[in-house]
Enzyme design. Structure first.
Site, PDB file in Angstrom:
ATOM      1  N   ARG A 128      15.311 -10.249  -2.961  1.00 52.02           N
ATOM      2  CA  ARG A 128      14.330  -9.329  -2.100  1.00 52.02           C
ATOM      3  C   ARG A 128      14.182  -9.536  -0.770  1.00 52.02           C
ATOM      4  O   ARG A 128      14.127  -8.675   0.169  1.00 52.02           O
ATOM      5  CB  ARG A 128      12.853  -9.721  -3.002  1.00 52.02           C
ATOM      6  CG  ARG A 128      12.696  -9.641  -4.194  1.00 52.02           C
ATOM      7  CD  ARG A 128      11.260  -9.783  -4.647  1.00 52.02           C
ATOM      8  NE  ARG A 128      10.300  -8.821  -4.161  1.00 52.02           N
ATOM      9  CZ  ARG A 128       8.911  -8.904  -4.085  1.00 52.02           C
ATOM     10  NH1 ARG A 128       8.307 -10.129  -4.514  1.00 52.02           N
ATOM     11  NH2 ARG A 128       8.048  -8.005  -3.590  1.00 52.02           N
ATOM     12  N   ASP A 188      -1.408   0.889  -9.047  1.00 51.59           N
ATOM     13  CA  ASP A 188      -1.607  -0.275  -9.930  1.00 51.59           C
ATOM     14  C   ASP A 188      -3.121  -0.231 -10.583  1.00 51.59           C
ATOM     15  O   ASP A 188      -3.202  -0.070 -11.889  1.00 51.59           O
ATOM     16  CB  ASP A 188      -1.503  -1.701  -9.405  1.00 51.59           C
ATOM     17  CG  ASP A 188      -0.204  -1.764  -8.656  1.00 51.59           C
ATOM     18  OD1 ASP A 188       0.665  -2.819  -9.078  1.00 51.59           O
ATOM     19  OD2 ASP A 188      -0.037  -1.216  -7.561  1.00 51.59           O
ATOM     20  N   ARG A 191      -3.056   2.529 -12.965  1.00 50.55           N
ATOM     21  CA  ARG A 191      -2.689   2.548 -14.091  1.00 50.55           C
ATOM     22  C   ARG A 191      -3.502   1.635 -15.313  1.00 50.55           C
ATOM     23  O   ARG A 191      -3.648   1.885 -16.247  1.00 50.55           O
ATOM     24  CB  ARG A 191      -1.132   1.915 -13.949  1.00 50.55           C
ATOM     25  CG  ARG A 191      -0.103   2.845 -13.432  1.00 50.55           C
ATOM     26  CD  ARG A 191       1.059   1.858 -12.837  1.00 50.55           C
ATOM     27  NE  ARG A 191       2.169   2.805 -12.567  1.00 50.55           N
ATOM     28  CZ  ARG A 191       3.239   2.427 -11.864  1.00 50.55           C
ATOM     29  NH1 ARG A 191       3.119   1.288 -11.281  1.00 50.55           N
ATOM     30  NH2 ARG A 191       4.310   3.337 -11.568  1.00 50.55           N
ATOM     31  N   HIS A 215       1.430  -5.710  -4.719  1.00 52.52           N
ATOM     32  CA  HIS A 215       1.970  -4.342  -5.524  1.00 52.52           C
ATOM     33  C   HIS A 215       3.121  -4.953  -6.185  1.00 52.52           C
ATOM     34  O   HIS A 215       4.351  -4.793  -5.860  1.00 52.52           O
ATOM     35  CB  HIS A 215       2.297  -3.158  -4.786  1.00 52.52           C
ATOM     36  CG  HIS A 215       2.958  -2.018  -5.592  1.00 52.52           C
ATOM     37  ND1 HIS A 215       2.129  -1.516  -6.528  1.00 52.52           N
ATOM     38  CD2 HIS A 215       4.001  -1.395  -5.375  1.00 52.52           C
ATOM     39  CE1 HIS A 215       3.214  -0.484  -7.040  1.00 52.52           C
ATOM     40  NE2 HIS A 215       4.184  -0.469  -6.405  1.00 52.52           N
TER      41      HIS A 215
END
Length: 355
Positions: A128, A188, A191, A215
């Site tokens: 990452r 998020d 959802r 997130h």
């Protein structure tokens, strides 16, 4: 003398007829009443990046009639021109009178809101940190150009990892923190509300619930605040969201975390839900709505977080950006999860170079 005037009249008439013949259709059709410079746009939106996410954002914003001018920017000139033309050809069905595009950022001048979706995708086996560093190098080109042409704009960062890149954008832009916003957990939470409402047999707008923090994998579901019509679900089931919950509501949050992976596995990318989410944020900003959204903002000093990180908290959005942050009443466990989310992001940010 009379004959002389008559000849002058005939000559003038002839010249006038010739001038009329030479005039363009536009000159014949329209008589201008004002000859000054055209009025600049008042509600201009720019979308940087015309990939699947960028175009979903652009279309969603157009369909909600939020902009009087839309500008698109990308380094891929052919695709950029094609997307611009495709949208222009649908102008009859839209309320945005001007759609422009160019790889030069001068096309973005006088934007009120700039949506950044550009960036590189994570490669197989890539860390990452390396992914973020590559995106930092791209943002070092993008962000100064945005601020140069629209110094008073609000920037919404959508590119992933969104929280870290929102921090990077804030650092590179020199803008005040309330004008640099990450799309964060707005999606998020959407959802979460859909999945919870679906299990309860109600519409998502009738279920109230929040996902905060990163997130991503360390996002924090606020089970203590879930409610329907003011009825707190935790009072009905004290174990909701825990491992000891017989109804396994915790699985709903796992589904939220895995949603993007599942959609990407099935269709190759996600775009429509994030596009609708960004248009929702744009509406609150553009129309000065003072509406509350879970978006990524600077959280240093909140909930015991000591580092400069961007995380999602409930924020009041209006025409100035993030006007304020709602101080939610969280449980000790939820605060600990939020702090862990912040630590995860700081571990990546602290090693970034050249910002």
């Amino acid at each position: 003398m009379l004959i002389t005037w008559w000849y002058l009249y005939l000559a003038a008439r002839s010249i006038a007829k010739q001038s009329l013949k030479m005039a363009s259709i536009l000159q014949k059709l329209i008589t201008p009443l004002f000859s000054g410079a055209p009025e600049p746009p008042r509600n201009k939106v720019t979308v940087v990046g015309v990939g699947q996410v960028g175009m979903a954002c652009a279309v969603s914003i157009l369909l909600r009639e939020l902009a009087d001018e839309l500008a698109l920017v990308d380094v891929m000139e052919d695709k950029l021109k094609g997307e611009m033309m495709d949208l222009q050809h649908g102008s009859l069905f839209l309320k945005t009178p001007k759609i422009v595009a160019d790889k030069n950022y001068s096309v973005t001048a006088n934007s009120r809101i700039v949506v950044v979706t550009a960036g590189v995708r994570q490669q197989e086996g890539e860390s990452r940190l390396n992914l973020v560093q590559r995106n930092v190098n791209i943002f070092k080109h993008i962000v100064p150009q945005i601020v140069r042409y629209s110094p008073d704009c609000i920037i919404i960062v959508v590119s992933n990892p969104v929280d870290v890149l929102t921090y990077v954008t804030w650092k590179l832009s020199g803008l005040p923190k309330h004008r640099v916003i990450g799309s964060g957990t707005n999606l998020d939470s959407a959802r979460f509300r859909f999945l919870m409402a679906d299990k309860l047999g109600i519409h998502p707008t009738s279920f109230n619930g929040w996902i905060l923090g990163e997130h991503g994998d360390t996002s924090v579901p606020v089970w203590s605040g879930t409610n329907v019509a003011g009825v707190n679900l935790q009072t009905l089931n004290p174990d909701i969201g825990t491992d000891s919950d017989d109804e396994n509501w915790k699985d709903t949050h796992k589904m939220v975390v895995n949603s993007a992976y599942e959609v990407i596995k099935l269709k190759g990318y996600t775009n429509w839900a994030i596009g609708l989410s960004v248009a929702d944020l744009t509406e609150s900003l553009m129309r000065n709505m003072n509406r509350i959204h879970p978006v990524s903002t600077m959280v240093k000093g909140m909930y015991g977080i000591r580092d400069e990180v961007y995380l999602s908290l409930p924020c009041v959005l209006n025409s100035g950006g993030v006007a304020s942050v709602v101080n939610m009443t969280l449980t000790d466990e939820e605060v600990a999860q939020l702090q862990a989310s912040a630590n995860t992001l700081w571990d990546i940010q602290k090693d970034l170079q050249d910002i």
